[in-house]
Design a protein around this motif. Structure first.
Motif, PDB file in Angstrom:
ATOM      1  N   ASP A   1      30.015   6.246   4.710  1.00  0.00           N
ATOM      2  CA  ASP A   1      29.130   7.338   4.258  1.00  0.00           C
ATOM      3  C   ASP A   1      29.941   8.153   2.805  1.00  0.00           C
ATOM      4  OD1 ASP A   1      27.102   6.960   6.050  1.00  0.00           O
ATOM      5  OD2 ASP A   1      27.892   8.493   7.296  1.00  0.00           O
ATOM      6  N   GLU A   2      30.992   7.971   3.111  1.00  0.00           N
ATOM      7  CA  GLU A   2      31.789   8.409   1.701  1.00  0.00           C
ATOM      8  C   GLU A   2      31.691   7.468   0.564  1.00  0.00           C
ATOM      9  OE1 GLU A   2      33.279   8.594   4.967  1.00  0.00           O
ATOM     10  OE2 GLU A   2      32.537  10.396   5.212  1.00  0.00           O
ATOM     11  N   THR A   3      32.046   6.197   0.824  1.00  0.00           N
ATOM     12  CA  THR A   3      31.891   5.257  -0.136  1.00  0.00           C
ATOM     13  C   THR A   3      30.516   5.196  -0.559  1.00  0.00           C
ATOM     14  OG1 THR A   3      32.079   3.422   1.341  1.00  0.00           O
ATOM     15  CG2 THR A   3      34.236   4.038   0.554  1.00  0.00           C
ATOM     16  N   GLN A   4      29.702   5.339   0.322  1.00  0.00           N
ATOM     17  CA  GLN A   4      28.193   5.232  -0.148  1.00  0.00           C
ATOM     18  C   GLN A   4      27.661   6.406  -1.245  1.00  0.00           C
ATOM     19  OE1 GLN A   4      24.893   6.013   2.653  1.00  0.00           O
ATOM     20  NE2 GLN A   4      24.264   3.940   2.011  1.00  0.00           N
ATOM     21  N   LEU A   5      28.365   7.461  -0.751  1.00  0.00           N
ATOM     22  CA  LEU A   5      28.215   8.678  -1.910  1.00  0.00           C
ATOM     23  C   LEU A   5      28.628   8.332  -3.129  1.00  0.00           C
ATOM     24  CD1 LEU A   5      28.188  11.534   0.657  1.00  0.00           C
ATOM     25  CD2 LEU A   5      26.082  10.582  -0.513  1.00  0.00           C
ATOM     26  N   ALA A   6      29.873   7.748  -3.180  1.00  0.00           N
ATOM     27  CA  ALA A   6      30.576   7.255  -4.358  1.00  0.00           C
ATOM     28  C   ALA A   6      29.655   6.265  -5.228  1.00  0.00           C
ATOM     29  CB  ALA A   6      31.907   6.945  -4.061  1.00  0.00           C
ATOM     30  N   TRP A   7      29.159   5.369  -4.481  1.00  0.00           N
ATOM     31  CA  TRP A   7      28.492   4.370  -5.282  1.00  0.00           C
ATOM     32  C   TRP A   7      27.331   4.979  -5.739  1.00  0.00           C
ATOM     33  CZ3 TRP A   7      29.462   0.242  -7.037  1.00  0.00           C
ATOM     34  CH2 TRP A   7      30.619  -0.547  -6.444  1.00  0.00           C
ATOM     35  N   ARG A   8      26.619   5.975  -4.996  1.00  0.00           N
ATOM     36  CA  ARG A   8      25.236   6.758  -5.328  1.00  0.00           C
ATOM     37  C   ARG A   8      25.692   7.297  -6.886  1.00  0.00           C
ATOM     38  NH1 ARG A   8      22.145  10.885  -5.876  1.00  0.00           N
ATOM     39  NH2 ARG A   8      20.122  10.384  -5.770  1.00  0.00           N
ATOM     40  N   ALA A   9      26.670   7.965  -6.950  1.00  0.00           N
ATOM     41  CA  ALA A   9      27.208   8.801  -8.062  1.00  0.00           C
ATOM     42  C   ALA A   9      27.361   7.800  -9.240  1.00  0.00           C
ATOM     43  CB  ALA A   9      28.376   9.563  -7.883  1.00  0.00           C
ATOM     44  N   TRP A  10      28.089   6.666  -8.928  1.00  0.00           N
ATOM     45  CA  TRP A  10      28.240   5.757 -10.013  1.00  0.00           C
ATOM     46  C   TRP A  10      26.768   4.940 -10.534  1.00  0.00           C
ATOM     47  CZ3 TRP A  10      32.385   3.667  -6.083  1.00  0.00           C
ATOM     48  CH2 TRP A  10      33.516   4.333  -6.251  1.00  0.00           C
ATOM     49  N   ILE A  11      26.144   4.590  -9.515  1.00  0.00           N
ATOM     50  CA  ILE A  11      24.821   4.156 -10.062  1.00  0.00           C
ATOM     51  C   ILE A  11      24.034   5.005 -10.963  1.00  0.00           C
ATOM     52  CG2 ILE A  11      22.803   3.168  -9.098  1.00  0.00           C
ATOM     53  CD1 ILE A  11      24.684   2.034  -6.863  1.00  0.00           C
ATOM     54  N   ALA A  12      24.182   6.324 -10.381  1.00  0.00           N
ATOM     55  CA  ALA A  12      23.241   7.366 -11.277  1.00  0.00           C
ATOM     56  C   ALA A  12      23.777   7.449 -12.610  1.00  0.00           C
ATOM     57  CB  ALA A  12      23.247   8.766 -10.326  1.00  0.00           C
ATOM     58  N   ALA A  13      25.184   7.284 -12.656  1.00  0.00           N
ATOM     59  CA  ALA A  13      25.695   7.633 -13.868  1.00  0.00           C
ATOM     60  C   ALA A  13      25.535   6.400 -14.877  1.00  0.00           C
ATOM     61  CB  ALA A  13      27.308   7.503 -13.832  1.00  0.00           C
ATOM     62  N   LEU A  14      25.256   5.151 -14.424  1.00  0.00           N
ATOM     63  CA  LEU A  14      24.607   4.125 -15.492  1.00  0.00           C
ATOM     64  C   LEU A  14      23.342   4.641 -16.126  1.00  0.00           C
ATOM     65  CD1 LEU A  14      25.761   1.121 -12.976  1.00  0.00           C
ATOM     66  CD2 LEU A  14      26.754   1.865 -15.147  1.00  0.00           C
ATOM     67  N   GLY A  15      22.592   5.160 -15.263  1.00  0.00           N
ATOM     68  CA  GLY A  15      21.121   5.730 -15.876  1.00  0.00           C
ATOM     69  C   GLY A  15      20.185   5.024 -15.060  1.00  0.00           C
ATOM     70  N   LEU A  16      20.568   4.317 -13.939  1.00  0.00           N
ATOM     71  CA  LEU A  16      19.689   3.752 -13.000  1.00  0.00           C
ATOM     72  C   LEU A  16      19.023   4.878 -12.105  1.00  0.00           C
ATOM     73  CD1 LEU A  16      21.670   0.388 -12.157  1.00  0.00           C
ATOM     74  CD2 LEU A  16      19.585   0.873 -13.862  1.00  0.00           C
ATOM     75  N   ASN A  17      17.982   4.477 -11.627  1.00  0.00           N
ATOM     76  CA  ASN A  17      17.298   5.645 -10.714  1.00  0.00           C
ATOM     77  C   ASN A  17      17.751   4.915  -9.292  1.00  0.00           C
ATOM     78  OD1 ASN A  17      15.573   7.408 -12.123  1.00  0.00           O
ATOM     79  ND2 ASN A  17      14.043   5.704 -12.321  1.00  0.00           N
ATOM     80  N   VAL A  18      18.457   6.071  -8.453  1.00  0.00           N
ATOM     81  CA  VAL A  18      18.624   5.586  -6.960  1.00  0.00           C
ATOM     82  C   VAL A  18      18.294   6.635  -6.244  1.00  0.00           C
ATOM     83  CG1 VAL A  18      20.961   6.781  -7.515  1.00  0.00           C
ATOM     84  CG2 VAL A  18      20.875   5.054  -5.755  1.00  0.00           C
ATOM     85  N   THR A  19      17.874   6.211  -4.973  1.00  0.00           N
ATOM     86  CA  THR A  19      17.364   7.071  -4.045  1.00  0.00           C
ATOM     87  C   THR A  19      18.245   8.043  -3.345  1.00  0.00           C
ATOM     88  OG1 THR A  19      17.541   5.531  -2.299  1.00  0.00           O
ATOM     89  CG2 THR A  19      15.384   5.387  -3.572  1.00  0.00           C
TER      90      THR A  19
END
Ligand code: ZN
Length: 319
Positions: free
Chosen positions: A228-246
């Motif tokens: 779950d921790e790595t997933q939250l990190a991924w969420r932040a990285w993807i959002a930082a790319l400007g992609l919409n992430v759920t």
């Protein structure tokens, strides 16, 4: 330094008839139905998960069977081909097996590291068996295919995109993949040790028609992350790319986030835990309808709505 994706977690596709889907994947292909549940976003319909004995990430193909859904179309902005891994010596077995069940296949071809046997399921979903050396995973011994020849899990997935650069950049600069091969308009990427289940091919098809996601097509591709921790990190990285992430969604057997990659394909990042033994014993995986806690109250109604399906008792009869 960010963590890399650890391979394919699962692939989800759309089918029509639930029983025909079980007959093909559990019967002909010999995968284990590891979970029979409902589509959490459309609980009046099934969600089937097939995999190895345990439903290990990297082996899981899942289906939303929607009876009566129109046929989709393979094209750009889609994961078009799902490729499974088989032992190098099993190609002949599988050619005989597909022939026995009346399933048309293309003459095997060599591509990158393996011999590729291409065919489709009854809804038109494009599948491949890739026979290659170096497969380390064991086959399920109790399925309809002898363990020595059984499908080991995914080999790779093919992403068909109009222009490959933005998708390739996401894979290499964000997700940790590296390019490992190129053949014509096909570009291969790998992550980690680059073995089966950790490979993705991008087919660059400029000007090709756009895919339509419906019956017989892939709905999304999920990538593995360990926690779950790595997933939250991924969420932040993807959002930082400007992609919409759920937000993180609880899928009972894993936790998920979703986003659309720049080529238009729906990606998911799913956690390895908790896995499919969270609500039923390993020995009886997939044999009864499982519902998440929030749908248990509607069980009677759902069981009335859903047409019962059964595992093929014997192997389906050849046509
Ligand atoms: Zn998914």
């Amino acid at each position: 330094m960010k963590e890399e994706i650890s391979g394919i977690h699962h692939v989800t596709a759309i089918a029509t008839d639930p029983q025909l889907n079980v007959n093909f994947y559990a019967g002909v292909l010999g995968l284990r139905l590891v979970k029979k549940t409902v589509n959490f976003d459309d609980p009046g319909t099934y969600h089937f998960y097939y995999g190895d004995e345990l439903g290990t990430p990297g082996t899981i193909l899942t289906f939303f069977p929607w009876r009566g859904i129109r046929r989709g179309r393979q094209g750009t902005g889609q994961a078009t081909v799902t490729s499974f891994s088989i032992p190098e010596a099993s190609l002949g077995y599988w050619i005989e097996r597909l022939t026995k069940y009346g399933i048309d296949y293309d003459k095997p071809i060599r591509r990158f590291d393996g011999q590729v046997l291409a065919f489709r399921d009854g809804d038109g979903l494009m599948l491949e068996l890739v026979a290659h050396a170096g497969e380390q995973r064991d086959g399920w011994e109790q399925g309809s295919v002898p363990g020595e020849h059984a499908i080991r899990g995914f080999h790779s997935i093919t992403l068909c995109v109009d222009g490959f650069e933005k998708t390739a950049k996401l894979l290499t600069e964000t997700m940790g993949f590296r390019q490992t091969g190129e053949e014509g308009n096909l570009f291969r990427y790998a992550v980690g040790d680059g073995g089966a289940g950790r490979q993705v091919d991008i087919r660059c098809a400029p000007g090709f028609w756009q895919g339509v996601v419906a019956g017989g097509t892939v709905h999304h591709v999920a990538w593995r992350t360990p926690s779950d921790e790595t997933q939250l990190a991924w969420r932040a990285w993807i959002a930082a790319l400007g992609l919409n992430v759920t937000p993180v969604m609880d899928r009972e057997y894993f936790h998920s986030i979703y986003f659309r990659e720049p080529g238009g394909i729906l990606f998911e990042i799913a956690t390895d835990p908790p896995g499919f033994a969270v609500d039923e014993p390993l020995e009886t995986l997939g044999t009864s309808l499982k519902l998440p806690p929030w749908l248990e109250g509607s069980r009677a109604e759902l069981e009335r709505t859903l047409t019962p399906v059964h595992l093929p008792e014997a192997m389906p009869t050849a046509k």
